[in-house]
Design an enzyme around this catalytic site. Structure first.
Site, mmCIF file in Angstrom:
data_model
loop_
_atom_site.group_PDB
_atom_site.id
_atom_site.type_symbol
_atom_site.label_atom_id
_atom_site.label_comp_id
_atom_site.label_asym_id
_atom_site.label_seq_id
_atom_site.Cartn_x
_atom_site.Cartn_y
_atom_site.Cartn_z
ATOM 1 N N SER A 240 -1.598 2.653 16.555
ATOM 2 C CA SER A 240 -2.706 3.155 17.393
ATOM 3 C C SER A 240 -2.964 2.237 18.590
ATOM 4 C CB SER A 240 -3.986 3.334 16.564
ATOM 5 O OG SER A 240 -4.302 2.159 15.852
ATOM 6 N N HIS A 270 -0.189 5.234 8.695
ATOM 7 C CA HIS A 270 -1.167 4.405 9.432
ATOM 8 C C HIS A 270 -2.572 4.814 8.972
ATOM 9 C CE1 HIS A 270 -2.711 1.869 12.494
ATOM 10 N NE2 HIS A 270 -2.608 2.654 13.553
ATOM 11 N N HIS A 317 2.133 -3.489 4.004
ATOM 12 C CA HIS A 317 1.784 -3.691 5.410
ATOM 13 C C HIS A 317 2.993 -4.221 6.165
ATOM 14 C CE1 HIS A 317 -0.480 -4.820 8.987
ATOM 15 N NE2 HIS A 317 -1.373 -3.952 8.557
ATOM 16 N N ARG A 326 -9.637 -7.241 5.253
ATOM 17 C CA ARG A 326 -10.503 -6.076 5.484
ATOM 18 C C ARG A 326 -10.723 -5.359 4.158
ATOM 19 N NH1 ARG A 326 -6.936 -3.073 9.900
ATOM 20 N NH2 ARG A 326 -5.450 -3.470 8.223
ATOM 21 N N ASP A 372 -7.006 0.430 3.869
ATOM 22 C CA ASP A 372 -7.244 1.825 3.513
ATOM 23 C C ASP A 372 -7.426 2.057 2.012
ATOM 24 O OD1 ASP A 372 -7.028 2.780 6.197
ATOM 25 O OD2 ASP A 372 -4.885 2.431 6.069
HETATM 26 N N1 HAX Z 1 4.634 2.177 -1.791
HETATM 27 C C1 HAX Z 1 5.956 2.400 -2.000
HETATM 28 N N2 HAX Z 1 6.917 1.927 -1.207
HETATM 29 C C2 HAX Z 1 6.525 1.136 -0.197
HETATM 30 C C3 HAX Z 1 5.182 0.812 0.045
HETATM 31 C C4 HAX Z 1 4.208 1.375 -0.798
HETATM 32 N N3 HAX Z 1 2.921 1.186 -0.607
HETATM 33 N N4 HAX Z 1 5.118 0.004 1.121
HETATM 34 C C5 HAX Z 1 6.386 -0.162 1.556
HETATM 35 N N5 HAX Z 1 7.238 0.531 0.766
HETATM 36 C C6 HAX Z 1 8.668 0.702 0.936
HETATM 37 C C7 HAX Z 1 8.947 1.306 2.298
HETATM 38 O O1 HAX Z 1 8.761 2.712 2.287
HETATM 39 C C8 HAX Z 1 10.361 0.886 2.553
HETATM 40 O O2 HAX Z 1 11.196 1.738 1.814
HETATM 41 P P1 HAX Z 1 12.664 2.172 2.358
HETATM 42 O O3 HAX Z 1 13.455 0.908 2.382
HETATM 43 O O4 HAX Z 1 13.134 3.183 1.391
HETATM 44 O O5 HAX Z 1 12.461 2.723 3.738
HETATM 45 C C9 HAX Z 1 10.409 -0.502 1.909
HETATM 46 O O6 HAX Z 1 9.306 -0.548 0.977
HETATM 47 C C10 HAX Z 1 10.235 -1.642 2.899
HETATM 48 O O7 HAX Z 1 9.064 -1.426 3.637
HETATM 49 P P2 HAX Z 1 8.204 -2.657 4.212
HETATM 50 O O8 HAX Z 1 9.095 -3.418 5.140
HETATM 51 O O9 HAX Z 1 7.583 -3.410 3.101
HETATM 52 O O10 HAX Z 1 7.036 -1.913 4.962
HETATM 53 P P3 HAX Z 1 7.038 -1.304 6.440
HETATM 54 O O11 HAX Z 1 6.706 -2.388 7.381
HETATM 55 O O12 HAX Z 1 8.287 -0.535 6.700
HETATM 56 O O13 HAX Z 1 5.848 -0.250 6.343
HETATM 57 C C11 HAX Z 1 3.701 0.499 5.670
HETATM 58 C C12 HAX Z 1 4.519 -0.665 6.255
HETATM 59 C C13 HAX Z 1 2.244 0.161 5.741
HETATM 60 C C14 HAX Z 1 3.977 1.755 6.524
HETATM 61 C C15 HAX Z 1 4.155 0.717 4.211
HETATM 62 O O14 HAX Z 1 3.800 -0.415 3.444
HETATM 63 C C16 HAX Z 1 3.536 1.960 3.583
HETATM 64 O O15 HAX Z 1 4.105 3.046 3.729
HETATM 65 N N6 HAX Z 1 2.354 1.829 2.883
HETATM 66 C C17 HAX Z 1 1.651 2.961 2.324
HETATM 67 C C18 HAX Z 1 0.877 3.698 3.414
HETATM 68 C C19 HAX Z 1 -0.287 2.866 3.895
HETATM 69 O O16 HAX Z 1 -1.077 2.358 3.109
HETATM 70 N N7 HAX Z 1 -0.436 2.768 5.209
HETATM 71 C C20 HAX Z 1 -1.555 2.054 5.833
HETATM 72 C C21 HAX Z 1 -1.173 0.661 6.298
HETATM 73 C C22 HAX Z 1 -2.318 -0.063 6.962
HETATM 74 C C23 HAX Z 1 -2.663 0.605 8.225
HETATM 75 O O17 HAX Z 1 -1.957 0.644 9.209
HETATM 76 N N8 HAX Z 1 -3.774 1.249 8.225
HETATM 77 O O18 HAX Z 1 -4.068 2.052 9.221
#
Ligand code: HAX
Length: 435
Positions: A240, A270, A317, A326, A372
Site C-alpha cells: 500500500s 496484505h 511477514h 502492532r 492482522d
Molecule cells: N501460512 C502458510 N504459509 C506461509 C505463511 C503463512 N502464514 N507465510 C508465508 N508462507 C509461505 C509462503 O506462502 C511461501 O510459500 P511458497 O514458497 O510456496 O511460495 C513461503 O512461506 C515463504 O514465504 P515468506 O518468504 O516467509 O513470506 P513472503 O515474504 O513471501 O510473504 C506474507 C509474506 C505476509 C505475504 C506471508 O507471510 C503470508 O502470506 N501471510 C499470510 C497473510 C497475511 O497475514 N498477510 C498480512 C501480512 C501483514 C500485512 O501486510 N498486513 O497488511
C-alpha cells in the site's frame, strides 16, 4: 498559515540540503547488491526507497520517527480520560518528526474540522453502486471520485514551481484525511445499517468523531485511535505505501495515489488478511459448535489449512522476524479489555500453537503473528462484526502514513519511479545458466 504547515515548511527547508548533498557528492556510493532471488522474488530486502516517517527493523518492529509503538503511545498527547493518543497528534509526528504539544494537536484538529465535509456526489455515487460491492472497492471509488477537489492538480495545471509542489499536496493531504473517516463511516452505515447515517460532531477529535459516526459506544473511540495509529505507517516498501508513493511519483495527485494504495491494501496477502483472519476464526467456531476447541483440535485446524495449500492469515511477514509489535500492542489491549472473550481465547490459542506448526511446516520465514491476527477480534467484540469492512479501517489508518510520505516526496523532489526490468533470457545470461 496553520502551525503545522509553518513547522513543516521549516523542516523541509532544513532537510532539502541533505538530499541535495547526498545526490551531488555521494551519488555513486553503493547501497547494496541485488541477486537473482531478489529480482524474481518481489525485490525482498532491496534497499531502493527513502522514507523518513518510519523504519521497520526485522527484529524490533516499527519505529515511527524513531519512536517504538509503546513510546509513541506514551508520548503523544491524549484526550482527557482515555488511554490512546489523538490521531491528529500522530499525523503531526509523522509529518514533522516532533512530538506535538496540546496546542499543536488542537490546531490540526481544527484544520480537520474545517475540511471534513464530504461532497454530496460522493454519497450519491456510493449509493448507486451495487449493494454487494466490496467496501474496499467503494472506499477506493469514493476517494478517486473526489479527485476533482485536488488543489495540487489545479495548481499544477495553472503552472506551479517545483519547489512549491509540496504546498498544495499538503492541502490535499489535510483535505483527504479530514474526509476519510466520514466516507468510511458512511460506507459502513450504508452497507450494514440500512443507510441510517449518523451526523458527525465537529467538536470531537478524529477518533471520537469516527466512533460517533459508526454508532459504536465507548471505548470504540479509543479503539479507533489505537487502530488508526498502529496501521498508519510501516516504512514504504509494503504494497500500500509503495503503491501510494509510486502513483504519486508520476505527479498524480494525492486522491489518485490514496485510491490506488487502497486497491493494493485490498489484497488478502496484505490488508485484507484482517478480514481473512475473522473468516478463518468464524469457520473454526462454526465447526466446533458451542464447544471451545482444545489445543490439539486447534492444531488440526491449522494443519488442515496448510495441507489444503492455503496460508494461515495473520501469520508471517516479508520483513519482520518476530511477533509484530502492532500485534503485541493490540494483545495488551485485549488482555485488559476483553480477556474473557471467546474469540480472543481462540486468537490466544492460535498464538500458542501456530508458530511451532509453521516452523515444522518449514516454509514461512517468519512464523510469528502480524498486525492482522489480532485486530478483527477487537472490532468484533465492540459490535463491528461485518468483517469485510475491516480493511477499510486499515485504509483510513494507512492513509495517514501514505499522505505524510507523499508530502515529503514532493518536498524533496523525488523523481518519477522507474526501476529496470530485464528478460528471463538476460537473467539466465547474467547468472551464467548453461543451456
Ligand atoms: N501460512 C502458510 N504459509 C506461509 C505463511 C503463512 N502464514 N507465510 C508465508 N508462507 C509461505 C509462503 O506462502 C511461501 O510459500 P511458497 O514458497 O510456496 O511460495 C513461503 O512461506 C515463504 O514465504 P515468506 O518468504 O516467509 O513470506 P513472503 O515474504 O513471501 O510473504 C506474507 C509474506 C505476509 C505475504 C506471508 O507471510 C503470508 O502470506 N501471510 C499470510 C497473510 C497475511 O497475514 N498477510 C498480512 C501480512 C501483514 C500485512 O501486510 N498486513 O497488511
Amino acid at each position: 498559515m496553520s502551525g503545522l504547515k509553518e513547522k513543516l515548511s521549516e523542516k523541509i527547508d532544513a532537510h532539502r540540503p541533505r538530499t541535495t548533498k547526498l545526490l551531488k557528492e555521494y551519488g555513486d556510493v553503493k547501497v547494496g547488491e541485488v541477486n537473482v532471488q531478489q529480482v524474481i522474488g518481489g525485490m525482498r530486502g532491496v534497499k531502493s526507497l527513502v522514507t523518513d516517517t518510519s523504519y521497520l527493523d526485522p527484529m524490533e518492529g516499527i519505529r515511527f520517527r524513531g519512536y517504538t509503538i509503546p513510546e509513541t503511545l506514551a508520548k503523544l498527547p491524549k484526550p482527557e480520560g482515555v488511554e490512546m493518543p489523538y490521531v491528529e497528534g500522530h499525523f503531526y509526528l509523522l509529518l514533522t518528526g516532533d512530538i506535538p504539544t496540546e496546542n499543536d494537536v488542537a490546531d490540526v484538529a481544527q484544520e480537520f474540522q474545517k475540511r471534513g465535509e464530504v461532497p454530496q456526489y460522493v454519497f450519491d455515487m456510493l449509493k448507486a453502486m451495487p449493494a454487494d460491492s466490496h467496501p474496499m472497492a467503494m472506499f477506493s471509488a469514493a476517494i478517486v471520485a473526489m479527485q476533482r477537489e485536488s488543489k495540487f492538480a489545479k495548481e499544477y495545471k495553472d503552472g506551479l514551481d517545483k519547489m512549491k509542489y509540496w504546498e498544495p499536496t499538503y492541502e490535499d493531504a489535510m483535505d483527504i484525511l479530514a474526509k476519510l473517516p466520514r466516507v468510511a463511516a458512511f460506507i459502513y452505515r450504508l452497507k450494514y445499517k440500512n443507510d441510517d447515517q449518523i451526523a458527525p460532531d465537529p467538536k470531537l477529535d478524529l477518533g471520537g468523531n469516527f466512533a460517533k459516526m459508526m454508532g459504536v459506544d465507548k471505548p470504540y473511540d479509543d479503539v479507533s485511535r489505537m487502530y488508526f495509529i498502529l496501521h498508519s505507517d510501516h516504512e514504504s516498501g509494503n504494497v500500500s505505501a509503495h503503491t501510494g508513493h509510486l502513483v504519486a511519483s508520476a505527479l498524480s495527485d494525492a486522491y489518485y495515489a490514496v485510491s490506488a494504495m487502497i486497491n493494493g491494501l485490498a489484497g488478502p496477502l496484505h490488508g485484507l488478511a484482517n478480514e481473512q483472519v475473522l473468516r478463518w476464526l468464524q469457520d473454526v467456531k462454526a465447526k466446533m459448535g458451542d464447544k471451545t476447541p482444545s489445543e490439539e483440535e486447534m492444531k488440526k485446524f491449522v494443519w488442515d489449512t496448510l495441507n489444503s495449500g492455503q496460508v494461515i492469515p495473520g501469520y508471517g511477514h516479508a520483513v519482520l522476524r518476530k511477533t509484530d509489535p502492532r500485534y503485541a500492542a493490540q494483545r495488551d489491549f485485549c488482555l485488559k479489555h476483553l480477556k474473557d472473550d471467546t474469540l480472543f481465547g481462540y486468537v490466544d490459542m492460535l498464538y500458542r500453537v501456530t508458530p511451532d506448526i509453521l516452523k515444522e511446516h518449514g516454509k514461512a520465514k517468519n512464523p510469528w503473528p502480524n498486525v492482522d491476527a489480532q485486530s478483527g477480534v477487537i472490532q468484533w467484540y465492540y459490535g463491528v462484526q461485518e468483517y469485510d469492512f475491516y480493511t477499510v479501517l486499515f485504509g483510513v489508518g494507512r492513509a495517514i502514513g501514505v499522505l505524510a510520505n507523499i508530502v515529503w516526496d514532493r518536498a524533496l523532489g523525488y523523481p518519477i519511479e522507474r526501476p529496470k526490468s530485464i528478460t528471463t533470457d538476460m537473467l539466465e545470461e547474467i547468472a551464467g545458466v548453461k543451456k
